[in-house]
Design a protein around this motif. Sequence first.
Motif, PDB file in Angstrom:
ATOM      1  N   SER A 121      -2.138  -9.060   4.602  1.00 56.11           N
ATOM      2  CA  SER A 121      -2.639  -7.737   4.232  1.00 56.11           C
ATOM      3  C   SER A 121      -1.845  -6.636   4.926  1.00 56.11           C
ATOM      4  O   SER A 121      -1.011  -6.892   5.803  1.00 56.11           O
ATOM      5  CB  SER A 121      -4.110  -7.624   4.648  1.00 56.11           C
ATOM      6  OG  SER A 121      -4.199  -7.595   6.069  1.00 56.11           O
ATOM      7  N   GLU A 160      -6.632  -2.092   3.790  1.00 57.32           N
ATOM      8  CA  GLU A 160      -7.015  -3.504   3.859  1.00 57.32           C
ATOM      9  C   GLU A 160      -5.958  -4.330   4.546  1.00 57.32           C
ATOM     10  O   GLU A 160      -4.829  -4.022   4.599  1.00 57.32           O
ATOM     11  CB  GLU A 160      -7.295  -4.018   2.457  1.00 57.32           C
ATOM     12  CG  GLU A 160      -8.454  -3.259   1.830  1.00 57.32           C
ATOM     13  CD  GLU A 160      -8.716  -3.645   0.390  1.00 57.32           C
ATOM     14  OE1 GLU A 160      -8.050  -4.541  -0.143  1.00 57.32           O
ATOM     15  OE2 GLU A 160      -9.608  -3.031  -0.203  1.00 57.32           O
ATOM     16  N   PRO A 171      -9.882   2.940   1.746  1.00 56.31           N
ATOM     17  CA  PRO A 171      -9.815   2.012   2.873  1.00 56.31           C
ATOM     18  C   PRO A 171      -8.475   1.282   2.940  1.00 56.31           C
ATOM     19  O   PRO A 171      -7.850   1.013   1.908  1.00 56.31           O
ATOM     20  CB  PRO A 171     -10.932   1.006   2.604  1.00 56.31           C
ATOM     21  CG  PRO A 171     -11.809   1.650   1.581  1.00 56.31           C
ATOM     22  CD  PRO A 171     -10.956   2.621   0.817  1.00 56.31           C
ATOM     23  N   ASP A 205       0.880  -1.169   0.000  1.00 60.55           N
ATOM     24  CA  ASP A 205       0.000   0.000   0.000  1.00 60.55           C
ATOM     25  C   ASP A 205       0.921   1.223   0.000  1.00 60.55           C
ATOM     26  O   ASP A 205       1.820   1.344   0.838  1.00 60.55           O
ATOM     27  CB  ASP A 205      -0.885  -0.013   1.254  1.00 60.55           C
ATOM     28  CG  ASP A 205      -1.897   1.113   1.296  1.00 60.55           C
ATOM     29  OD1 ASP A 205      -1.497   2.292   1.131  1.00 60.55           O
ATOM     30  OD2 ASP A 205      -3.076   0.827   1.552  1.00 60.55           O
TER      31      ASP A 205
END
Length: 160
Positions: free
Chosen positions: A128, A160, A158, A72
Amino acid sequence: MEGMSFRAIRGGLLLFTAPFLVAPVNGEPAPDVACVNEVRCNAVRNFFLSHKSPLASKAPVFIAVAERHGLDWRLLPGLSMVETSGGKAGKKNNIFGWNSGKASFKTVDAGIEFVGERLATSKLYVGSTMDKLRRYNPARKVYPAKVVKFMLQISSEPVE
């Protein structure tokens, strides 16, 4: 436009990426470069600027490392904020508090690459983003929430 790519992201925006600008050389991410209209890069840079962090110029490195390791894109900036107030309290180029703050890196870029690579490939951090956060600092139950708070400041997508 060789070396450049475009891809659609949520909301129909086009994301411009220029991987040749931040490609690693001899295992080191490239030196500071401009964000060149890259939405995520500008978001990270502006986030660090809003916190008066010395890491604003490293936004392209954060994006390149996240991209290269499938993380991310907000994770590493969020970790740096919790661990060293965005590099303000980092010692020996260790902006992530790696190894309880004892690790040292040749450059900040090398530290970003090292931690990004470990989070992506170490068996300790499989899963994750939330799984990685729970394992990064397991002694502090509130740790994931602290990092997520900063991640959401960068982008409201969001986690995750």
